[in-house]
Design a protein around this motif. Structure first.
Motif, mmCIF file in Angstrom:
data_model
loop_
_atom_site.group_PDB
_atom_site.id
_atom_site.type_symbol
_atom_site.label_atom_id
_atom_site.label_comp_id
_atom_site.label_asym_id
_atom_site.label_seq_id
_atom_site.Cartn_x
_atom_site.Cartn_y
_atom_site.Cartn_z
ATOM 1 N N ALA A 127 16.923 4.696 -9.949
ATOM 2 C CA ALA A 127 16.171 5.570 -9.050
ATOM 3 C C ALA A 127 14.652 5.416 -9.131
ATOM 4 N N ALA A 128 14.190 4.325 -9.731
ATOM 5 C CA ALA A 128 12.741 4.101 -9.793
ATOM 6 C C ALA A 128 12.282 3.417 -8.518
ATOM 7 N N TRP A 129 12.333 4.144 -7.421
ATOM 8 C CA TRP A 129 11.973 3.545 -6.144
ATOM 9 C C TRP A 129 11.193 4.528 -5.294
ATOM 10 N N PRO A 130 10.191 4.136 -4.538
ATOM 11 C CA PRO A 130 9.758 2.758 -4.386
ATOM 12 C C PRO A 130 8.991 2.261 -5.600
ATOM 13 N N PRO A 131 9.210 1.003 -5.979
ATOM 14 C CA PRO A 131 8.480 0.440 -7.100
ATOM 15 C C PRO A 131 7.049 0.160 -6.636
ATOM 16 N N SER A 132 6.177 1.131 -6.790
ATOM 17 C CA SER A 132 4.854 1.084 -6.165
ATOM 18 C C SER A 132 4.111 -0.189 -6.504
ATOM 19 N N GLY A 133 3.591 -0.819 -5.485
ATOM 20 C CA GLY A 133 2.833 -2.050 -5.673
ATOM 21 C C GLY A 133 3.699 -3.283 -5.733
ATOM 22 N N SER A 134 4.974 -3.134 -6.109
ATOM 23 C CA SER A 134 5.790 -4.338 -6.234
ATOM 24 C C SER A 134 6.393 -4.724 -4.892
ATOM 25 N N ARG A 135 6.500 -5.995 -4.681
ATOM 26 C CA ARG A 135 7.075 -6.540 -3.442
ATOM 27 C C ARG A 135 8.471 -7.038 -3.759
ATOM 28 N N PRO A 136 9.349 -7.056 -2.755
ATOM 29 C CA PRO A 136 10.680 -7.609 -3.017
ATOM 30 C C PRO A 136 10.611 -9.080 -3.438
ATOM 31 N N GLU A 137 11.550 -9.500 -4.270
ATOM 32 C CA GLU A 137 11.641 -10.922 -4.631
ATOM 33 C C GLU A 137 12.036 -11.722 -3.401
ATOM 34 N N SER A 138 12.911 -11.114 -2.606
ATOM 35 C CA SER A 138 13.259 -11.721 -1.330
ATOM 36 C C SER A 138 13.734 -10.635 -0.385
ATOM 37 N N SER A 139 13.737 -10.977 0.881
ATOM 38 C CA SER A 139 14.114 -10.032 1.914
ATOM 39 C C SER A 139 14.830 -10.811 3.004
ATOM 40 N N VAL A 140 15.945 -10.286 3.499
ATOM 41 C CA VAL A 140 16.657 -11.012 4.550
ATOM 42 C C VAL A 140 16.786 -10.157 5.802
ATOM 43 N N ASP A 141 16.709 -10.827 6.951
ATOM 44 C CA ASP A 141 16.868 -10.190 8.244
ATOM 45 C C ASP A 141 18.365 -10.077 8.539
ATOM 46 N N LEU A 142 18.814 -8.881 8.859
ATOM 47 C CA LEU A 142 20.248 -8.664 9.062
ATOM 48 C C LEU A 142 20.718 -8.989 10.479
ATOM 49 N N ARG A 143 19.748 -9.243 11.378
ATOM 50 C CA ARG A 143 20.131 -9.537 12.767
ATOM 51 C C ARG A 143 20.958 -10.826 12.835
ATOM 52 N N SER A 158 0.839 -1.209 0.000
ATOM 53 C CA SER A 158 0.000 0.000 0.000
ATOM 54 C C SER A 158 0.870 1.254 0.000
ATOM 55 N N ILE A 159 0.267 2.394 -0.261
ATOM 56 C CA ILE A 159 1.004 3.665 -0.285
ATOM 57 C C ILE A 159 1.585 3.952 1.105
ATOM 58 N N THR A 160 0.816 3.647 2.153
ATOM 59 C CA THR A 160 1.286 3.880 3.522
ATOM 60 C C THR A 160 2.529 3.047 3.807
ATOM 61 N N ASP A 161 2.495 1.769 3.421
ATOM 62 C CA ASP A 161 3.655 0.893 3.627
ATOM 63 C C ASP A 161 4.866 1.421 2.870
ATOM 64 N N ASP A 162 4.660 1.839 1.630
ATOM 65 C CA ASP A 162 5.755 2.362 0.817
ATOM 66 C C ASP A 162 6.365 3.598 1.467
ATOM 67 N N ALA A 163 5.496 4.492 1.981
ATOM 68 C CA ALA A 163 5.964 5.722 2.605
ATOM 69 C C ALA A 163 6.766 5.401 3.867
ATOM 70 N N GLU A 164 6.290 4.423 4.631
ATOM 71 C CA GLU A 164 6.975 4.012 5.851
ATOM 72 C C GLU A 164 8.358 3.447 5.533
ATOM 73 N N LEU A 165 8.392 2.605 4.504
ATOM 74 C CA LEU A 165 9.636 1.969 4.088
ATOM 75 C C LEU A 165 10.621 3.022 3.583
ATOM 76 N N LEU A 166 10.109 3.940 2.780
ATOM 77 C CA LEU A 166 10.943 5.000 2.205
ATOM 78 C C LEU A 166 11.605 5.794 3.322
ATOM 79 N N HIS A 167 10.865 6.019 4.400
ATOM 80 C CA HIS A 167 11.369 6.755 5.549
ATOM 81 C C HIS A 167 12.566 6.043 6.176
#
Ligand code: I3S
Length: 126
Positions: free
Chosen positions: A56-72, A1-10
């Protein structure tokens, strides 16, 4: 969602393009398959997007990452022995997923190495 994208961008610390290959999944070795990937470092995560081929085409609105890893608890080190390519670093998650990341541009590789290492160290101290 737009809210999620904005949060992530932050939370975004760094984004850009690197060559990537996953070399292990849960500790089990995989065959290398190098491909260009769009990386986003945000919060405790490193996210891999399909390379948009335009910068610089980010956030790619609507698109989800192919994968995501936890850095902890992740580990990162330069990997001169694991590839014939230059400027390669090795990245391993606590769950035993391993990646090689690379750019022909040494400064680009260095910047990513330092940025990811910085987040890992911050999380180690929490
Ligand atoms: O560590 P390796 O086996 O020399 O890695 C190379 C191979 O994965 C190769 O593919 P094949 O498995 O189809 O031969 C890749 O094309 C190469 O890029 C790999 O080596 P580098 O040194 O580029 O990571």
């Amino acid at each position: 969602s737009i809210t999620d994208d904005a949060e992530l961008l932050h939370m975004v610390e760094k984004c850009g393009q690197l060559n990537k290959t996953k070399i292990a999944e849960g500790g089990r070795k995989l065959r290398k398959c190098w491909a260009s990937s769009w990386l986003v470092l945000a919060g405790n995560s490193l996210m891999f997007y399909k390379d948009p081929k335009v910068s610089a085409a980010w956030p790619p609105s609507g698109s989800r990452p192919e994968s995501s890893v936890d850095l902890r608890g992740a580990r990162i080190e330069w990997a001169r022995d694991l590839s014939s390519k230059r400027n390669v670093f090795h990245f391993r998650t606590v769950t035993g997923n391993e990646y090689l990341l690379q750019s022909d541009n040494e400064a680009v590789s260095q910047d990513w190495y330092q940025a990811i290492k910085g987040v890992i160290h911050r999380l180690d101290q929490e």
